[in-house]
Design an enzyme around this catalytic site. Structure first.
Site, mmCIF file in Angstrom:
data_model
loop_
_atom_site.group_PDB
_atom_site.id
_atom_site.type_symbol
_atom_site.label_atom_id
_atom_site.label_comp_id
_atom_site.label_asym_id
_atom_site.label_seq_id
_atom_site.Cartn_x
_atom_site.Cartn_y
_atom_site.Cartn_z
ATOM 1 N N HIS A 53 0.850 -1.195 0.000
ATOM 2 C CA HIS A 53 0.000 0.000 0.000
ATOM 3 C C HIS A 53 0.883 1.241 0.000
ATOM 4 O O HIS A 53 1.827 1.324 0.781
ATOM 5 C CB HIS A 53 -0.904 -0.006 1.229
ATOM 6 C CG HIS A 53 -1.681 1.260 1.387
ATOM 7 N ND1 HIS A 53 -2.438 1.778 0.352
ATOM 8 C CD2 HIS A 53 -1.808 2.134 2.412
ATOM 9 C CE1 HIS A 53 -2.993 2.908 0.760
ATOM 10 N NE2 HIS A 53 -2.623 3.148 2.003
ATOM 11 N N HIS A 56 0.847 5.807 -1.109
ATOM 12 C CA HIS A 56 0.120 7.000 -1.573
ATOM 13 C C HIS A 56 0.967 7.658 -2.659
ATOM 14 O O HIS A 56 1.113 8.882 -2.688
ATOM 15 C CB HIS A 56 -0.092 7.991 -0.427
ATOM 16 C CG HIS A 56 -0.844 7.439 0.738
ATOM 17 N ND1 HIS A 56 -0.747 7.951 2.005
ATOM 18 C CD2 HIS A 56 -1.724 6.398 0.820
ATOM 19 C CE1 HIS A 56 -1.527 7.262 2.830
ATOM 20 N NE2 HIS A 56 -2.123 6.300 2.131
ATOM 21 N N ASP A 96 1.389 -4.772 -20.774
ATOM 22 C CA ASP A 96 2.330 -5.807 -20.330
ATOM 23 C C ASP A 96 2.081 -6.188 -18.876
ATOM 24 O O ASP A 96 1.829 -7.341 -18.549
ATOM 25 C CB ASP A 96 3.773 -5.295 -20.436
ATOM 26 C CG ASP A 96 4.289 -5.253 -21.871
ATOM 27 O OD1 ASP A 96 3.600 -5.781 -22.761
ATOM 28 O OD2 ASP A 96 5.385 -4.704 -22.081
ATOM 29 N N HIS A 137 -7.647 8.195 -1.829
ATOM 30 C CA HIS A 137 -6.716 7.599 -0.866
ATOM 31 C C HIS A 137 -5.357 7.227 -1.469
ATOM 32 O O HIS A 137 -4.374 7.901 -1.221
ATOM 33 C CB HIS A 137 -7.396 6.388 -0.207
ATOM 34 C CG HIS A 137 -6.588 5.787 0.890
ATOM 35 N ND1 HIS A 137 -7.106 4.921 1.825
ATOM 36 C CD2 HIS A 137 -5.270 5.896 1.197
ATOM 37 C CE1 HIS A 137 -6.156 4.564 2.671
ATOM 38 N NE2 HIS A 137 -5.031 5.134 2.307
ATOM 39 N N TYR A 139 8.264 -13.276 -22.441
ATOM 40 C CA TYR A 139 9.321 -12.288 -22.193
ATOM 41 C C TYR A 139 10.263 -12.723 -21.067
ATOM 42 O O TYR A 139 9.848 -13.381 -20.129
ATOM 43 C CB TYR A 139 8.653 -10.958 -21.826
ATOM 44 C CG TYR A 139 9.596 -9.867 -21.391
ATOM 45 C CD1 TYR A 139 10.345 -9.162 -22.303
ATOM 46 C CD2 TYR A 139 9.720 -9.562 -20.034
ATOM 47 C CE1 TYR A 139 11.200 -8.146 -21.895
ATOM 48 C CE2 TYR A 139 10.567 -8.559 -19.609
ATOM 49 C CZ TYR A 139 11.312 -7.857 -20.542
ATOM 50 O OH TYR A 139 12.150 -6.873 -20.111
HETATM 51 ZN ZN LIG Z 1 -3.172 4.796 3.099
#
Ligand SMILES: [Zn+2]
Length: 213
Positions: free
Chosen positions: A94, A96, A119, A157, A211
């Site tokens: 996660h 930002h 791709d 977010h 690839y």
């Molecule tokens: Zn966050």
């Protein structure tokens, strides 16, 4: 326990810094150990500088602390929700990161207008709805919207990415930011040109099956 995974997660958190995907204590990487099914994730509020294996928390799939006494990242219940609902996923990230989160701020997916997006993702990078932080609601929103992509934006977010391991999820986080940056630049120049669906599928197949070595 799970020292090798903890060391790898410390290394991968530094990659988030290196690729400028995070600031201060934001962002997190977790991994599921395929053998024990245990989850390793960064402790809450740990700065990237000076981060070590002692800052990693081990939990079971029900969110019970298995080792250590540090509080896990506040996003842990969303990571757990994703692991519970996706057997193929053993790594979650996660961030930002700026350009991708700019798309999230306007609630727009990142359209598949580059061969690099075909791709890596094989489709538009979807944007899920707005959800408050705190429990597994974000995880549910990601699982409901990510589809066959390895990255999903969360409106207002940021970005969640998934992978067969933590390294693959970090790669997706790097790629989604790179794609968002180029698409943002392209939007300043004029109309985006979509890639035909058939070509997206062929490019994605070549990249994921042929690839490389
Ligand atoms: Zn966050």
């Amino acid at each position: 326990m799970l020292e090798k995974i903890k060391e790898e997660l410390v290394y991968l958190h530094q990659k988030l810094v290196e690729y400028k995907l995070v600031v201060w204590t934001g962002g997190n990487v977790s991994a599921r150990d395929p053998e024990t099914g245990l989850i390793v994730i960064k402790a809450s509020g740990v700065p990237y500088e000076g981060m070590g294996p002692q800052h990693m928390v081990v939990m079971d799939m029900d969110g019970k602390l298995v080792e250590g006494d540090l509080k896990p990242s506040s996003d842990v219940y969303s990571h757990l929700y994703i692991y519970k609902h996706r057997d193929d996923v053993n790594g979650v990230v996660h961030t930002h990161s700026n350009y991708a989160t700019a798309f999230a701020a306007v609630g727009q997916p990142i359209p598949c207008v580059l061969t690099a997006i075909s791709d890596e993702f094989g489709c538009d990078i979807p944007c899920a709805g707005f959800v408050r932080i705190g429990d597994e609601a974000i995880g549910k929103e990601v699982v409901d919207h990510i589809g066959t992509s390895t990255a999903c934006l969360l409106q207002n977010h940021g970005v969640f990415t998934i992978g067969k391991n933590a390294k693959a999820a970090v790669k997706s986080a790097v790629m989604v930011e790179d794609a968002a940056r180029t698409v943002w630049m392209a939007k300043q120049l004029g109309q985006l040109i979509p890639i035909p669906q058939e070509d997206i599928e062929k490019l994605h197949y070549r990249y994921t099956h042929i690839y490389g070595q």
